[in-house]
Design an enzyme around this catalytic site. Sequence first.
Site, PDB file in Angstrom:
ATOM      1  N   GLU A   1      33.950 -82.258  78.856  1.00 53.69           N
ATOM      2  CA  GLU A   1      32.703 -82.110  79.608  1.00 53.69           C
ATOM      3  C   GLU A   1      31.640 -83.087  79.113  1.00 53.69           C
ATOM      4  O   GLU A   1      30.891 -83.663  79.908  1.00 53.69           O
ATOM      5  CB  GLU A   1      32.173 -80.673  79.503  1.00 53.69           C
ATOM      6  CG  GLU A   1      33.074 -79.610  80.098  1.00 53.69           C
ATOM      7  CD  GLU A   1      33.120 -79.647  81.613  1.00 53.69           C
ATOM      8  OE1 GLU A   1      32.422 -80.473  82.227  1.00 53.69           O
ATOM      9  OE2 GLU A   1      33.872 -78.842  82.196  1.00 53.69           O
TER      10      GLU A   1
ATOM     11  N   ARG B   1      30.272 -86.040  81.759  1.00 52.62           N
ATOM     12  CA  ARG B   1      28.880 -85.870  82.177  1.00 52.62           C
ATOM     13  C   ARG B   1      27.936 -86.802  81.418  1.00 52.62           C
ATOM     14  O   ARG B   1      27.140 -87.529  82.024  1.00 52.62           O
ATOM     15  CB  ARG B   1      28.439 -84.417  81.979  1.00 52.62           C
ATOM     16  CG  ARG B   1      29.259 -83.403  82.778  1.00 52.62           C
ATOM     17  CD  ARG B   1      28.777 -81.982  82.523  1.00 52.62           C
ATOM     18  NE  ARG B   1      29.759 -80.992  82.940  1.00 52.62           N
ATOM     19  CZ  ARG B   1      29.516 -79.976  83.781  1.00 52.62           C
ATOM     20  NH1 ARG B   1      28.313 -79.838  84.286  1.00 52.62           N
ATOM     21  NH2 ARG B   1      30.464 -79.119  84.091  1.00 52.62           N
TER      22      ARG B   1
ATOM     23  N   ASP C   1      44.014 -81.181  87.149  1.00 51.17           N
ATOM     24  CA  ASP C   1      43.528 -82.078  88.198  1.00 51.17           C
ATOM     25  C   ASP C   1      43.232 -83.518  87.790  1.00 51.17           C
ATOM     26  O   ASP C   1      43.892 -84.471  88.234  1.00 51.17           O
ATOM     27  CB  ASP C   1      42.288 -81.468  88.877  1.00 51.17           C
ATOM     28  CG  ASP C   1      41.213 -80.998  87.891  1.00 51.17           C
ATOM     29  OD1 ASP C   1      41.375 -81.224  86.677  1.00 51.17           O
ATOM     30  OD2 ASP C   1      40.214 -80.417  88.353  1.00 51.17           O
TER      31      ASP C   1
ATOM     32  N   GLU D   1      34.253 -81.111  95.390  1.00 57.33           N
ATOM     33  CA  GLU D   1      35.544 -81.776  95.614  1.00 57.33           C
ATOM     34  C   GLU D   1      35.851 -82.058  97.077  1.00 57.33           C
ATOM     35  O   GLU D   1      36.355 -83.142  97.423  1.00 57.33           O
ATOM     36  CB  GLU D   1      36.675 -80.939  94.989  1.00 57.33           C
ATOM     37  CG  GLU D   1      36.753 -81.042  93.491  1.00 57.33           C
ATOM     38  CD  GLU D   1      35.651 -80.268  92.778  1.00 57.33           C
ATOM     39  OE1 GLU D   1      35.326 -80.618  91.620  1.00 57.33           O
ATOM     40  OE2 GLU D   1      35.105 -79.317  93.386  1.00 57.33           O
TER      41      GLU D   1
END
Length: 579
Positions: free
Chosen positions: A190, A194, A322, A455
């Site tokens: 993360e 980010r 993913d 998404e």
Amino acid sequence: MARSRSSSSSSSWRYCNPSYYLKRPKRLAMLFIVFVSVSFVVWDRQTLVREHEVEISKLNEEVTQLQNMLEELKDSNGNTVQKIENIGKHGKIPGKKVLKDDPIDIQRREKVKEAMIHAWSSYEKYAWGQDELQPQTKDGVNSFGGLGATLIDSLDTLYIMGLDEQFRRARDWVADSLDFHKDYEASVFETTIRVVGGLLSAYDLSQDKVFLEKARDIADRLLPAWNTHSGIPYNIINLARGNPHNPSWTGGDSILADSGTEQLEFIALSQRTGDLKYQQKVERVVEELNKTFPADGLLPIYINPQGGARSYSTITFGAMGDSFYEYLLKVWIQGNKTSAVRPYRDMWETSMKGLLSLIRRTTPSSFAYICEKNGDSLTDKMDELACFAPGMLALGSFDFGPGESEKFLSLAQELAWTCYNFYQSTPTKLAGENYFFHSGGDMTVGTSWNILRPETVESLFYLWRLTGNETYKEWGWNIFQAFEKNSRIESGYVGLKDVNSGVKDNKMQTFFLAETLKYLYLLFSPPTVIPLDEWVFNTEAHPLRIVARNEENLVQSNMQHKRPNFRFTGRKEGRHGDE
């Protein structure tokens, strides 16, 4: 010896005398043919010139009309909308057709921009410098250790939308107040997508070195996570003290997506700084996985960081799987598709053949979906997170050979239709977190919250850019309107606890500003704004400049890039459902 003037004059007079040709019929006929041919050429050229002048005049009239419309159109703050030009690396692209900016697109883009202003202004007012805004209670919460996650995640969105004052204030906070020395157990994944990604994108867009310096600072704090026997990183690290480890609930294993979704950012950091240590750390992960890459290219979500062995666990294109597959494709694009990065493309193509084995279709509506796999059994479940896949498939489809290219693009379009129906199938027209599929019943919502995820909109953006099909814009606009109706409140945007009842939660996710609104804005912008042949988006929608890689996998000597000659007008884990 020179010919005399009298002889030359006599000869010229003979050919100008009509009686000369009357006595010679064949010569007369030939002269007539030449005369007619020349006349037609002259007439045709004059006609073409006139037609060209008329066409230029029409185009000038259209440009003037569009200019007037742009000057008359005001945004929500009463400011005149700036103009978006046909732009590229060197300003206006010579020889390329200038695309008209549709008035409807302009209006929709301004609506999305106004939504960003509302979200950002609320964050500034109630949660400035904190990680996330809680709109219902009008306060902030530090979900990421107090790194100003929303602010950093929003930098490039502000820049792209031409929100200069907001960008300047955010930049000053980064320069003066951003401090990474936090006694905080940070997610390497993360924090990379980010914070490192957000800072690098802001640097690529603005060329302000403060962003590059901060990106290097936080990356250096993350690097010890890769100090394992296999090179596969631990997924948690203390930003002040180091001490990497994995979360207890994984049984000590590393997570596939968390370990394979730092390549874009760390390679870009090596390219911008000239220090190869970042690139070497993240590329070793892929090299290790490639040693025993399965024939179907599908990896389970848990991997041992010491020996690299794969645990018996779920295979999925949703949460925790993913973006590993996404980055195999995008590192190849980031390296400008040179032979140095070809192994990434080869691994991705293998994985896409494996993805085909997970595709099933519902009855009676024949919605295509991606199953999850456990051992030899398939589960008829698909996360909304997996709705990044249509965009990924479309992005990679054009570099397949004939037949394969059409097959994967067609599948991308089918899956996008399914993802759009995740939204359309609920009373609020917002998608749930995941869906189950049933014979004779199509789909039902599983986990029913919506946390402003991007998404599906991301895939609509790619499909519109790559196919030119305006339908994807209409779907995106419908989704935006559903967010406006259900998620907008006086102090920002919130998710829904239940997409059936519409009950609201109390968090404005950072990726709503970083991804959802950015992809919507770009969906209604000309394709020359962040063109896909010059930029690649990380999994948090932060655009990074494409820089070619040479045969030695090193950064090319021409890696230094100038400030872009353009100006714009105005994930991810789903384990806990709390981010």
